[in-house]
Design a protein around this motif. Structure first.
Motif, short mmCIF file in Angstrom:
data_model
loop_
_atom_site.label_atom_id
_atom_site.label_comp_id
_atom_site.label_asym_id
_atom_site.label_seq_id
_atom_site.Cartn_x
_atom_site.Cartn_y
_atom_site.Cartn_z
N GLY A 183 0.54 -0.90 0.38
CA GLY A 183 -0.41 0.48 -0.55
C GLY A 183 0.95 1.25 0.47
O GLY A 183 0.11 2.44 -0.36
N GLY A 184 1.83 1.36 0.39
CA GLY A 184 2.93 2.64 0.33
C GLY A 184 2.30 3.50 1.43
O GLY A 184 1.74 3.17 2.85
N TYR A 185 2.28 4.93 0.91
CA TYR A 185 1.24 5.96 1.36
C TYR A 185 -0.02 5.61 2.31
O TYR A 185 -0.42 6.34 3.21
N LEU A 186 -0.52 4.87 1.03
CA LEU A 186 -1.95 4.77 1.62
C LEU A 186 -2.11 3.90 2.97
O LEU A 186 -2.66 4.30 3.84
N THR A 187 -1.17 3.07 3.36
CA THR A 187 -1.01 2.08 4.34
C THR A 187 0.10 2.85 5.91
O THR A 187 -0.27 2.54 6.74
N TYR A 188 0.57 3.73 5.55
CA TYR A 188 1.82 4.21 6.59
C TYR A 188 1.62 5.57 7.05
O TYR A 188 2.28 6.17 6.96
N GLY A 189 0.61 6.28 5.36
CA GLY A 189 0.18 7.85 5.41
C GLY A 189 -0.48 8.19 5.59
O GLY A 189 -0.66 8.55 6.78
N ILE A 190 -1.94 8.35 5.09
CA ILE A 190 -3.07 8.45 5.34
C ILE A 190 -3.44 7.88 6.82
O ILE A 190 -3.64 6.87 6.61
N PRO A 191 -4.50 8.89 7.02
CA PRO A 191 -4.96 8.66 8.79
C PRO A 191 -5.56 7.94 8.69
O PRO A 191 -6.42 7.72 7.36
N GLU A 192 -6.13 6.41 9.78
CA GLU A 192 -6.93 6.02 9.51
C GLU A 192 -8.47 6.53 9.67
O GLU A 192 -9.75 6.09 8.47
N TYR A 193 -8.47 7.93 10.08
CA TYR A 193 -10.16 8.43 10.16
C TYR A 193 -10.48 8.49 8.59
O TYR A 193 -11.56 8.67 8.36
N ARG A 194 -9.37 8.59 7.53
CA ARG A 194 -9.32 9.46 6.28
C ARG A 194 -9.48 7.76 5.15
O ARG A 194 -10.56 7.79 4.50
N SER B 16 9.80 14.88 10.98
CA SER B 16 8.99 14.61 9.53
C SER B 16 7.36 14.62 9.61
O SER B 16 6.92 13.51 10.70
N ALA B 17 6.76 14.91 8.73
CA ALA B 17 5.52 14.78 8.80
C ALA B 17 5.29 13.00 8.44
O ALA B 17 4.12 12.41 9.11
N ILE B 18 6.10 12.74 7.83
CA ILE B 18 6.05 11.02 7.32
C ILE B 18 6.18 10.33 8.43
O ILE B 18 5.54 8.58 8.90
N SER B 19 7.05 10.14 9.30
CA SER B 19 7.43 9.46 10.51
C SER B 19 6.46 9.89 11.43
O SER B 19 5.91 8.97 12.05
N PHE B 20 5.77 10.70 11.91
CA PHE B 20 4.47 10.83 12.43
C PHE B 20 3.40 10.21 12.27
O PHE B 20 2.24 9.39 12.58
N LEU B 21 2.99 10.72 10.76
CA LEU B 21 2.13 9.90 10.42
C LEU B 21 2.51 8.53 10.55
O LEU B 21 1.26 7.53 11.00
N ALA B 22 3.36 8.28 10.42
CA ALA B 22 3.43 6.68 10.28
C ALA B 22 3.02 6.18 11.65
O ALA B 22 2.99 4.87 12.18
N ARG B 23 3.72 6.94 12.83
CA ARG B 23 3.71 6.35 14.01
C ARG B 23 1.90 5.93 14.80
O ARG B 23 1.68 5.19 15.01
N ALA B 24 1.50 6.91 13.78
CA ALA B 24 -0.18 7.46 14.17
C ALA B 24 -0.78 6.26 13.79
O ALA B 24 -1.75 5.61 14.30
N LYS B 25 -0.69 5.49 12.78
CA LYS B 25 -1.53 4.69 11.84
C LYS B 25 -0.81 3.96 12.16
O LYS B 25 -2.01 2.69 12.52
N GLU B 26 -0.10 3.20 12.52
CA GLU B 26 0.67 2.04 12.65
C GLU B 26 0.32 1.76 14.41
O GLU B 26 -0.05 0.48 14.78
N ASN B 27 0.21 2.80 15.39
CA ASN B 27 -0.45 1.99 16.66
C ASN B 27 -2.05 2.59 16.79
O ASN B 27 -2.42 3.17 18.12
#
Length: 412
Positions: free
Chosen positions: A158-169, A234-245
């Motif tokens: 999924g790339g950014y679909l999986t590791y970036g875009i927030p769960e609520y979206r 970085s935004a990428i790191s923050f969004l990935a952490r939020a989504k993964e957790n």
């Protein structure tokens, strides 16, 4: 703390989607259909919805978009189909994305089997990266009868679909559903494989008839003065952490975000959904220049984010940043508990032996070709909008170009 982060807004019901579809003027030679980069035909699938033919609507969507359920949620439709909608001149555009979400949700609920692989043509293609462009390329190639192996360095596709875009979206289950449908077509995904480290490009070229580089722009850009700043992420790191957790992360009460694109809007809105009381976004562009989706910008403002436009960083000392206005004699200094940089992404093509210049691959006489006649490129490393729907367009087009070059023997 996590309920707002994980909660996707409710979609249409049968009765409400019929009300919205009834607003469509059923234009002849519909402008909305011409405005979709993926060539999805909103006029046709909305007409099917009006006749309660949901499967027919789903078939129309999937004909050109293997990621229709994803695009229904994240596509900036105000730039494309809804901008062209004739109804927009009367009382507002048709909610095309909302109707598409209803159709694809029903498709999933009823387990409709719409996509089918073509007859084996004896040729194979390797795809490096499983983001939206790679997934769409895999789908189109399977429909044409090619064997497809995807090489993904992460544990999930999924790339950014999986590791970036927030769960609520974009809920994880939607991405998993779309990926599984492509796997069911016969595409094989090799996880935890980094091309250039675990397998070489030369090995791929020897094994396959063609190789597609669809790695995206996955590395975070930075601003030199913020490098090695212990208060900056970085935004990428923050969004990935939020989504993964699933939103279960510790965030301080006062966060400064720098950047004004869609990723920045994802960051600031995520912060508010995680109940951060003070979120300030400082943006280089002024409001009339904003790159972010109007819908995402409006969502951030509604959530209570403070947005300051027209300023660029001047200096930073740990958690204290000073900005100057681009056009007027004005400075401001902000002290925050954390700074998040959302200033763009760049390509990381180490080990792939491809020529990256100015964050893209320079093309020869034909688009999607690289310096190696056997290697093609698609997705965000190709010029064009960096949106999911455009990635779908690029994935489809690179597959069609490969088929033209290789002379696929089964194009039914």
């Amino acid at each position: 703390m996590t309920s707002k982060y994980n909660q996707e807004p409710k979609g249409y019901t049968m009765s409400t989607v019929m009300q919205e579809a009834a607003r469509c003027l059923l234009c002849e030679d519909a402008p909305c259909s011409k405005a979709c980069p993926a060539h999805t035909n909103p006029a046709k699938f909305i007409r099917s919805v009006r006749f309660r033919n949901v499967k027919g609507a789903a078939e129309t969507i999937r004909e050109n978009n293997a990621l229709g359920a994803i695009c229904a949620r994240v596509c900036p439709t105000e730039r494309y189909c809804e901008k062209a909608c004739t109804r927009a001149k009367i009382d507002g555009p048709i909610d095309i994305s909302g109707i598409q979400r209803y159709v694809t949700d029903m498709e999933r609920k009823e387990n409709m089997q719409i996509l089918h692989a073509g007859k084996d043509n004896g040729m194979s293609v390797a795809i490096i990266g499983s983001g939206p462009a790679g997934l769409q390329a895999a789908t189109t190639l399977r429909q044409k009868g090619y064997a497809v192996d995807i090489y993904e360095k992460q544990v999930k596709a999924g790339g950014y679909l999986t590791y970036g875009i927030p769960e609520y979206r974009l809920p994880e289950e939607i991405v998993d559903y779309e990926v599984q449908r492509i796997v069911n077509l016969g595409a094989k995904i090799n996880y935890n494989v980094t091309v250039g480290k675990d397998i070489t490009m030369d090995e791929l070229k020897a094994k396959y008839n063609a190789v597609i580089v669809a790695i995206g722009a996955s590395a975070a850009k930075t601003i030199p003065m913020f490098e090695h700043n212990i208060c900056t992420e970085s935004a990428i790191s923050f969004l990935a952490r939020a989504k993964e957790n699933k939103g279960n992360i510790d965030v301080p009460d006062n966060v400064l975000v720098i950047g004004g694109g869609d990723v920045a809007m994802d960051v600031v809105t995520t912060l508010k959904k995680l109940d951060v009381p003070h979120v300030t976004d400082v943006v280089y562009e002024e409001f009339d220049e904003f790159r972010a989706s109007k819908k995402e910008l409006a969502g951030a403002q509604k959530a209570g984010v403070t947005i300051i436009d027209g300023y660029e960083p001047k200096e930073v000392h740990q958690n204290r940043a000073t900005f100057k206005h681009r056009k007027i004699d004005s400075e401001l200094t902000i002290t925050a508990d954390k700074i998040i940089l959302a200033v763009g992404q760049k390509v990381d093509a180490d080990g792939l032996d491809i020529d990256i210049q100015h964050n893209e691959i320079p093309f020869r006489e034909a688009r999607y070709h690289t310096k190696d006649p056997k290697v093609f490129a698609t997705g965000d490393i190709v010029d064009g909008d960096k949106t999911v729907v455009v990635a779908v367009q690029k994935g489809k087009e690179v597959a069609e170009e490969i088929d033209r070059v290789l002379g696929g023997q089964n194009n039914d």
